[in-house]
Design a protein around this motif. Structure first.
Motif, short mmCIF file in Angstrom:
data_model
loop_
_atom_site.label_atom_id
_atom_site.label_comp_id
_atom_site.label_asym_id
_atom_site.label_seq_id
_atom_site.Cartn_x
_atom_site.Cartn_y
_atom_site.Cartn_z
N ALA A 61 0.68 -1.08 0.06
CA ALA A 61 -0.04 0.03 -0.02
C ALA A 61 0.89 1.06 0.01
CB ALA A 61 -0.89 -0.15 1.26
N ILE A 62 1.97 1.30 0.66
CA ILE A 62 2.80 2.37 0.86
C ILE A 62 3.48 2.44 -0.53
CG2 ILE A 62 4.99 3.28 1.91
CD1 ILE A 62 4.26 1.89 4.43
N LYS A 63 3.94 1.40 -1.16
CA LYS A 63 4.49 1.45 -2.55
C LYS A 63 3.76 2.04 -3.42
CE LYS A 63 5.65 -1.94 -6.21
NZ LYS A 63 4.66 -1.59 -7.23
N ASP A 64 2.25 1.94 -3.48
CA ASP A 64 1.61 2.40 -4.34
C ASP A 64 1.45 4.00 -4.27
OD1 ASP A 64 0.86 0.17 -5.59
OD2 ASP A 64 -1.14 -0.29 -4.18
N VAL A 65 1.56 4.49 -2.99
CA VAL A 65 1.54 6.00 -2.86
C VAL A 65 2.71 6.53 -3.16
CG1 VAL A 65 1.28 7.83 -1.37
CG2 VAL A 65 -0.09 5.60 -0.97
N LEU A 66 3.94 5.97 -3.04
CA LEU A 66 5.32 6.46 -3.10
C LEU A 66 5.62 6.41 -4.84
CD1 LEU A 66 7.66 4.47 -0.58
CD2 LEU A 66 6.95 6.82 -0.65
N GLU A 67 5.08 5.59 -5.52
CA GLU A 67 5.15 5.54 -6.96
C GLU A 67 4.62 6.74 -7.76
OE1 GLU A 67 5.99 1.03 -8.17
OE2 GLU A 67 4.04 1.70 -8.15
N GLN A 68 3.89 7.74 -6.87
CA GLN A 68 3.30 8.81 -7.60
C GLN A 68 4.29 10.00 -7.11
OE1 GLN A 68 0.46 8.14 -9.18
NE2 GLN A 68 0.70 6.12 -8.42
N GLU A 69 5.33 9.85 -6.41
CA GLU A 69 6.22 10.82 -6.10
C GLU A 69 7.16 11.02 -7.50
OE1 GLU A 69 6.98 12.81 -3.42
OE2 GLU A 69 5.52 11.90 -2.12
N ALA A 70 7.36 12.39 -7.65
CA ALA A 70 7.98 12.77 -9.05
C ALA A 70 9.53 12.17 -8.97
CB ALA A 70 8.04 14.41 -9.15
N GLU A 71 10.20 12.18 -7.84
CA GLU A 71 11.51 11.94 -7.91
C GLU A 71 11.95 10.44 -7.86
OE1 GLU A 71 13.84 13.84 -8.99
OE2 GLU A 71 13.29 15.96 -8.22
N ILE A 72 10.72 9.67 -7.56
CA ILE A 72 10.94 8.15 -7.38
C ILE A 72 10.66 7.53 -8.69
CG2 ILE A 72 10.16 6.22 -6.52
CD1 ILE A 72 9.54 7.89 -3.80
N ASP A 73 11.49 6.53 -9.26
CA ASP A 73 11.37 5.76 -10.58
C ASP A 73 10.63 4.59 -10.39
OD1 ASP A 73 12.50 6.30 -12.92
OD2 ASP A 73 14.11 5.03 -12.92
N SER A 74 10.96 3.88 -9.45
CA SER A 74 10.14 2.50 -8.90
C SER A 74 10.08 2.26 -7.51
CB SER A 74 10.76 1.70 -9.98
OG SER A 74 12.04 1.26 -9.62
N VAL A 75 9.47 1.26 -7.14
CA VAL A 75 9.57 0.80 -5.72
C VAL A 75 9.25 -0.61 -5.81
CG1 VAL A 75 8.52 0.90 -3.35
CG2 VAL A 75 8.54 3.05 -4.88
N GLU A 76 9.94 -1.69 -4.89
CA GLU A 76 9.71 -2.90 -4.83
C GLU A 76 9.65 -3.13 -3.17
OE1 GLU A 76 13.38 -4.64 -6.49
OE2 GLU A 76 12.62 -3.82 -8.52
N VAL A 77 8.90 -4.32 -3.17
CA VAL A 77 8.55 -4.71 -1.66
C VAL A 77 9.55 -5.99 -1.82
CG1 VAL A 77 7.17 -5.91 -0.34
CG2 VAL A 77 6.25 -3.87 -1.39
N ALA A 78 10.45 -6.26 -0.82
CA ALA A 78 11.20 -7.21 -0.50
C ALA A 78 11.10 -7.83 0.74
CB ALA A 78 12.57 -6.84 -1.01
N GLY A 79 11.54 -9.23 0.86
CA GLY A 79 11.61 -9.99 2.25
C GLY A 79 10.44 -9.76 3.14
N PRO A 80 10.52 -9.59 4.35
CA PRO A 80 9.45 -9.53 5.13
C PRO A 80 8.72 -8.37 5.15
CG PRO A 80 11.41 -9.10 6.18
CD PRO A 80 11.80 -9.64 4.85
N GLY A 81 8.92 -7.35 4.20
CA GLY A 81 8.35 -5.94 4.04
C GLY A 81 8.99 -4.84 4.04
N PHE A 82 10.32 -5.18 3.63
CA PHE A 82 11.35 -4.09 3.31
C PHE A 82 10.69 -3.31 2.02
CE2 PHE A 82 14.38 -6.57 5.66
CZ PHE A 82 14.66 -5.25 6.50
N ILE A 83 10.80 -1.94 1.97
CA ILE A 83 10.53 -1.07 0.91
C ILE A 83 11.64 -0.62 0.22
CG2 ILE A 83 9.21 1.00 0.00
CD1 ILE A 83 7.39 0.63 2.57
#
Length: 550
Positions: A61-83
């Protein structure tokens, strides 16, 4: 730092949109492997219980919001919940303009918020020239002060002159014995006295000044003359060696002044008032068992003689009375057992234990072509700091002293430090600076001006090597802050070695001056200008030059 600040603010916005607040314990840091992103964040795992969701689901859910940020290229969720967050190339390219705009101010911060700090270091007994171990302590103390100033602290440096007590009397007695011998009087050398050639030199100087008059004086009067002469000349030599080593102390504080000004008695009165000092068997004791020590400690012996501990307590009492919020002492590692006792004394003075921080400096194992050099101040068999600096140079000596944590033992091979090779750490870093300057001179010969902030099309910086340099340049302020937080300049030296390595690799695979592509040339010149600026800033914190030619 700019990246972490940006992502923290973006995380705060993202978490706020989910009706939560970002926890104080949120960690945002570069992952060990860059394939996992530019920065990784643990916020989802900290907030999962509050959100009533599994960490990975919340991270999504946090990833979906972060991906709207202009300076962020992409976001991945890894392991137990690292962003894991990948920032845009444009974000990293902006680092060049940031560095070029700030210049010498790049890496400065207000971390210290004007907190008043005293750094006391070297403080060697004026009984002989500074040796290589003192040199390491000098580099460490001076660079800690430089780093703290860069981090927004108000810093004052101090040298504590041990001009009272047994060692000074031994110095005077050693000079006097040589004086008598040179005057034909058959006297043995002082047991445990100082025997170096410099003692003979001082005895000859006393003869030049006083001729044979000391022969007819009371021995204690003659000893006092020899002691004062030796201390004065040796201290002048110490001051010159430190200046040559690019070390300046704001204050030179005399131990003798503590007793002469009545400051020791003032401190004793304060401890008695707090029931932390008491008389027993004709001696004055510090109630150190009240602070966890295994036994109480003597402050004044039954003979009336003060202990070193008494002078040290009075000295630190005086430091705090001068208004310092934090006192940093740089000591030899052989004093490690003294640290808890001194912290107890600080607490007895009404201060917090963490208002005293002691940096322990380990021994230097001096080598010459792999062979160990013996060092002993009393025997006179040692390499002085002045001799080492004359042989390898100030920059090489300072950098190698600061290349590892102060409490780590250090092997220093003088022959290696004289080599102009990539195996020599200081040459490796300084050559990166000189290499860039050489490119700039060639550019000037071709009629190309160096671009300033905003003066180049940085979109042309699009290779993996470009991005590696940009990301690492952005991290420099974080290394300075880490050095300030831990009172350890080796973080800066470590950073500079890695930055130099990136630059050398970049130079071998990327042609900077490309006449058929002026925009690419300008962008790469701007990048190299940023690298050189950061090298100069970092080397400045270590007291090392950033040369334009080598």
């Amino acid at each position: 730092m700019r990246a972490q600040t940006y992502l923290r603010q973006a995380m705060e916005r993202a978490v706020s949109s989910l009706d939560m607040a970002l926890p104080e314990k949120t960690v945002i840091e570069p992952p060990k492997d860059k394939k996992f992103g530019d920065l990784a964040c643990n916020a989802a795992m900290l907030l999962a219980k509050q959100a009533g969701k599994p960490p990975r689901e919340l991270a999504g859910a946090i990833k979906d919001v972060l991906e709207q940020e202009a300076e962020i290229d992409s976001v991945e969720v890894a392991g137990p919940g690292f962003i894991n967050v990948f920032l845009s190339p444009a974000f990293w390219r902006a680092t060049v303009d940031d560095i070029l705009a700030k210049g010498g101010g790049y890496g400065l911060s207000d971390l210290g918020a004007g907190k008043k700090v005293q750094v006391e270091f070297v403080s060697a007994n004026p009984t002989g020239p500074l040796h290589i171990g003192h040199g390491r302590g000098a580099a460490v103390g001076d660079s800690i002060a430089r780093v703290l100033r860069a981090a927004g602290y108000e810093v004052e440096t101090e040298y504590y002159i041990n001009d009272a007590g047994r060692q000074m009397n031994l110095l005077g007695a050693s000079i006097l014995a040589r004086y008598y011998q040179f005057q034909g009087r058959d006297v043995p050398m002082v047991e445990d006295g100082y025997q170096g050639e410099y003692i003979k030199d001082h005895a000859r100087e006393v003869i030049e000044e006083h001729d044979g008059r000391l022969l007819d004086m009371d021995e204690m009067e003659a000893l006092a003359i020899c002691r004062e002469h030796g201390m004065k000349v040796i201290l002048e030599g110490i001051q010159k060696d430190l200046q040559d080593f690019k070390v300046d102390h704001d204050v030179w504080f005399s131990e003798r002044s503590l007793t002469e000004a009545g400051k020791v008695e003032e401190t004793f009165a304060l401890l008695k008032e707090r029931d932390l000092a008491y008389e027993e068997d004709g001696a004055l004791w510090f109630r150190s068992t009240a602070f966890g020590d295994d036994k109480d400690r003597v402050l004044r012996k039954s003979t009336g003689e003060l202990t070193y501990f008494a002078s040290d307590i009075a000295y630190h009492d005086d430091k705090y009375r001068r208004g310092f919020d934090l006192v940093i002492d740089v000591w030899g590692a052989d004093h490690h057992g003294y640290v808890p006792r001194m912290k107890a004394a600080v607490e007895a003075l009404g201060k917090e234990r963490d208002q005293l921080h002691v940096v322990l400096v380990q021994l230097v194992n001096l080598l010459r072509g792999g062979e160990q050099v013996a060092m002993s101040t009393r025997a006179g068999t040692f390499e002085t700091l002045g001799d080492v600096v004359d042989e390898v140079g100030v920059d090489a000596a300072r950098f190698i002293f600061l290349s590892r944590k102060a409490d780590s033992k250090l092997d220093v091979d003088l022959e290696l430090l004289k080599q102009q090779s990539m195996d020599n750490p200081v040459y490796y870093v300084q050559y990166a600076s000189a290499r860039i300057s050489s490119v700039f001179r060639k550019a000037s010969d071709q009629g190309l001006d160096l671009p300033g902030a905003g003066g180049a099309d940085l979109s042309r910086l699009d290779t993996e090597a470009d991005m590696d340099l940009l990301r690492f340049l952005e991290r420099y302020p974080g290394y300075v802050e880490a050095a300030a937080r831990t009172f350890s300049a080796h973080h800066v030296a470590t950073y500079l070695l890695e930055l130099a390595g990136l630059l050398h690799r970049y130079y071998t695979v990327n042609k900077v001056l490309t006449p058929d592509d002026p925009d690419l040339t300008r962008s790469r010149l701007a990048l190299l200008a940023a690298v050189r600026r950061v090298l100069a800033n970092g080397l400045g914190l270590l007291g090392v030059e950033a040369p334009e030619k080598m």
